[in-house]
Design an enzyme around this catalytic site. Structure first.
Site, PDB file in Angstrom:
ATOM      1  N   SER A   2      11.998  45.541  -0.320  1.00  0.00           N
ATOM      2  CA  SER A   2      12.619  46.862  -0.279  1.00  0.00           C
ATOM      3  C   SER A   2      13.095  47.194   1.126  1.00  0.00           C
ATOM      4  O   SER A   2      12.480  46.784   2.115  1.00  0.00           O
ATOM      5  CB  SER A   2      11.617  47.924  -0.724  1.00  0.00           C
ATOM      6  OG  SER A   2      12.127  49.216  -0.460  1.00  0.00           O
ATOM      7  N   TYR A  48       3.991  52.553   0.576  1.00  0.00           N
ATOM      8  CA  TYR A  48       4.810  51.580  -0.154  1.00  0.00           C
ATOM      9  C   TYR A  48       5.588  50.709   0.821  1.00  0.00           C
ATOM     10  O   TYR A  48       5.625  49.474   0.689  1.00  0.00           O
ATOM     11  CB  TYR A  48       5.758  52.368  -1.071  1.00  0.00           C
ATOM     12  CG  TYR A  48       6.824  51.575  -1.770  1.00  0.00           C
ATOM     13  CD1 TYR A  48       6.531  50.834  -2.919  1.00  0.00           C
ATOM     14  CD2 TYR A  48       8.149  51.589  -1.321  1.00  0.00           C
ATOM     15  CE1 TYR A  48       7.521  50.134  -3.586  1.00  0.00           C
ATOM     16  CE2 TYR A  48       9.149  50.887  -1.989  1.00  0.00           C
ATOM     17  CZ  TYR A  48       8.835  50.153  -3.109  1.00  0.00           C
ATOM     18  OH  TYR A  48       9.816  49.471  -3.765  1.00  0.00           O
TER      19      TYR A  48
END
Lengths: 438, 248
Positions: free
Chosen positions: B140, B153
């Protein structure tokens, strides 16, 4: 909240969308009034509801396919483009297709779409063995041709419940090519005579120059077609009859300035197109994608009308009044000087079902920029259409008034009564159903 | 290569929207598909979908990404060692909860880093021994720099990005290729309800196509939408003294 619209980008409304990925997701969304939305190809406000619009593209699984019979079972969010990609290489093509392959099965059923073969093969309902519809309490009903629910759901614009799945029959084809024949008709009468004489052709549609006036009024190019057989292909193509050239898709990256579309530019374009077509009237082979979906190669072509969006006007007139009525509509349009990029005339076969659009006669489809002037012109067209006993296609509609629908389509009242009786009113609702009192 | 000779593709975390789109894209190119996920029986409709659309063989495999001890057995139990393995495993969670609850934070670390890294460890060794294969990890852009809004995250994804980079380095001369995919925003169940800028938001099918192309062209690090490369370059270049006072 997202700003959501139909394909015409008019009207635009703030809508909360929820994506369904399963039947359980649909059931869970039923606690508030909703409308299901497929791929957003209806032009107006048929698939808009402020809270929520239920996005069905997440339910797009194919369930089974019988290679011997061409029978496909699939979820409602599957696109016709997916169906073609999966099964044309195996020799199958949709029995009925509208002018874009980017519609979902659910959308095709809800609008009971028609194609260039309507005069012979009818609308989308004809290829359906059954559909499954979820009602307001989450109950799922499998319904077949002949059932009330089936009859109201085909053409019911999503207002009878959420269409979940369908079983449909595909048509066997020998190649991915269409043998097309273009015939030029110098007048409206000539165009309609030509279409009456070619009713045996599987596909037939006319492009019409809606800016031509006087003795040129209604001049058209009639495009006839049939699926080519293997023997129609040149020897070099027979080894791979389903291999057609990959379309380079283009995207309109920005809104075109409105000034680009005026009667002068459109008149020139239309006249040039007619002249070009008239010279090319022999038979020739066209690949399926160019033949059925010429506009799909320009993704986002709806931006061609600029930010304000555009509105389609599509009505059908019965056989008895079609000639006179079409002439009256075209005269009104031509006199207004507001042309349409694309004007399509088509002979339709018999009416079926209780709320589907088609009826035996002629349908005319036009698009206009969503300007005050054009919206005003469309009101005049509403009156002409009503006077000649015609009705409008709800999949294209974005602006018709309730009084026009009531006056032109008495079936609307029965549809609304059925909805009230079945407890569907206020459970499945769109901006269009509110506007039209359905 | 004809359809019959195409190598199998393993999709780890096969229930996600990106995973489903990726499986479809590979199946459409004739690859046999191995779908692996927790409670994998719920994917029987997806198996039928792939088989109906593409007439390829699809198998379902139970996988607990957090049970690292089971990973060797999981890979050994596949019908064949895949030609390509894609990890779409990931959990976003809620940053507020993640940052205040150690158990929740640990779950995010494990799901986004430990689990996929452990699976790729086993697969990398097997592919190295065979001398061929492609590992594609979906990481990501959140891992490109830690930000207050998603650093739990993001830090797990940063770990995974670094892991993929190291693995790529190690296997570069062993016939095994490693791809890092950085999707940016994607319109999926994970981001539903968030107010995302449509120009920065890819559709799952777009990510799937990027994955396919990256594997085929043996790309190393791929931003699905090019604009994210630019955005993250800018974000990375802001001096820490200034960055710490921003709320990006």
């Amino acid at each position: 909240m997202t700003r959501l619209s139909g394909w015409g980008r008019f009207p635009v409304a703030a809508c909360k969308t929820r994506r369904a990925r399963s039947e359980a997701d649909v059931a869970a969304a039923l606690d508030t009034p909703l409308i299901a939305r497929g791929n957003g190809r209806a032009y107006g406000d048929a698939a808009l509801n402020p809270d929520p619009t239920l996005d069905m593209r997440g339910t797009d699984r194919m369930i089974s396919f019988e290679a011997g019979t061409g029978v496909l079972v699939a979820e409602a969010g599957v696109l016709l483009a997916d169906v073609i990609a999966a099964f044309l290489p195996r020799g199958w093509f949709p029995m009925v297709t509208p002018g874009t392959k980017f519609v979902t099965l659910g959308g095709a059923i809800a609008a009971d779409v028609h194609g260039k073969n309507h005069h012979r093969d009818g609308s989308f309902r004809r290829c359906l063995d059954w559909i499954e519809v979820m009602g307001p309490e989450g109950e799922v009903t499998r319904t077949r041709p002949g059932d009330d629910l089936f009859d109201w759901t085909c053409g019911g614009m999503g207002l009878t419940g959420v269409i979940l799945r369908a079983q449909l029959r595909l048509a066997p084809v020998a190649t991915g090519w269409i043998e097309q024949e273009v015939r030029a008709a110098p007048t409206l009468d000539a165009a309609m005579d030509e279409m009456e004489m070619t009713l045996d052709r599987p596909y037939s549609v006319a492009w019409l120059d809606c800016l031509a006036s006087g003795r040129d009024l209604g001049r058209s190019l009639i495009m006839l077609g049939r699926h080519a057989d293997l023997s129609d292909l040149p020897a070099g193509k027979r080894a791979a009859p389903f291999a057609t050239p990959d379309k380079t898709t283009r995207r309109l990256p920005f809104d075109l300035p409105p000034a680009l579309l005026n009667s002068a530019t459109l008149g020139t374009l239309n006249a040039a197109y007619y002249a070009r077509g008239r010279r090319k009237t022999c038979k020739h082979l066209v690949d399926w994608d160019s033949y059925f979906y010429p506009l799909d190669t320009i993704l986002d072509w709806n931006r061609g009308y600029g930010k304000r969006g555009f509105v389609q006007f599509q009505c059908v007139l019965p056989m008895e009044t079609a000639r006179e009525g079409m002439r009256a509509l075209l005269k009104r349009i031509s006199a207004s000087g507001q042309g349409s990029f694309l004007s399509v005339l088509k002979r339709m076969g018999p009416a079926e079902g209780r709320f589907s659009f088609p009826m035996e006669g002629y349908t005319l489809a036009l698009d206009f920029p969503a300007t005050d002037r054009a919206l005003d012109l469309m009101k005049r067209l509403d009156d002409i259409m009503t006077a000649f006993g015609g009705r409008q296609y709800l999949a294209k509609d974005a602006r018709m008034e309730k009084r026009v629908l009531d006056a032109s389509d008495p079936r609307a009242k029965a549809f609304a009564e059925m909805r009230a009786q079945q407890g569907l009113t206020g459970r499945f609702t769109s901006l269009q159903s509110e506007r039209l009192g359905l | 290569m004809s359809g019959a000779e195409k190598g199998a593709v393993l999709i780890l975390g096969a229930a996600s929207d990106i995973a489903r789109a990726t499986a479809r894209a590979y199946a459409a190119h004739g690859h046999p598909i191995q779908l692996a996920a927790r409670n994998v029986d719920r994917l029987s409709a997806d198996k039928a979908d792939l088989e109906t659309r593409s007439a390829v063989t699809v198998t379902l495999h139970e996988l607990d990404a957090l049970d690292t001890a089971s990973h060797k057995g999981f890979v050994d139990g596949l019908p064949e060692l895949p030609h390509i393995a894609v990890s779409a495993i990931g959990v976003l969670g809620d940053q507020g909860d993640n940052a205040s609850d150690p158990d929740k934070a640990t779950a995010i670390f494990r799901a986004n880093f430990e689990g996929p890294a452990s699976l790729f460890l086993v697969l990398a060794n097997a592919m190295e021994a065979r001398g061929s294969g492609t590992l594609i990890g979906i990481s990501s852009v959140a891992g490109d720099r830690g930000r207050a809004s998603n650093y739990i995250y993001g830090s797990a994804k940063a770990g995974f990005t670094a892991y993929l980079s190291g693995l790529r380095n190690r296997l570069a001369k062993k016939g095994v290729h490693v791809v890092t995919v950085l999707p940016g925003f994607v319109a999926t169940a994970m981001t539903e309800g968030m107010d995302l800028n449509p120009r920065l938001t890819a559709q799952p099918e777009e990510v799937a196509q990027a994955i396919l192309n990256a594997g085929e062209k043996r790309r190393d690090v791929v931003y699905v939408r090019g604009i994210w490369r630019l955005i993250m370059a800018v974000i990375r270049s802001i001096p820490e003294g200034i960055f710490k006072k921003t709320s990006i």
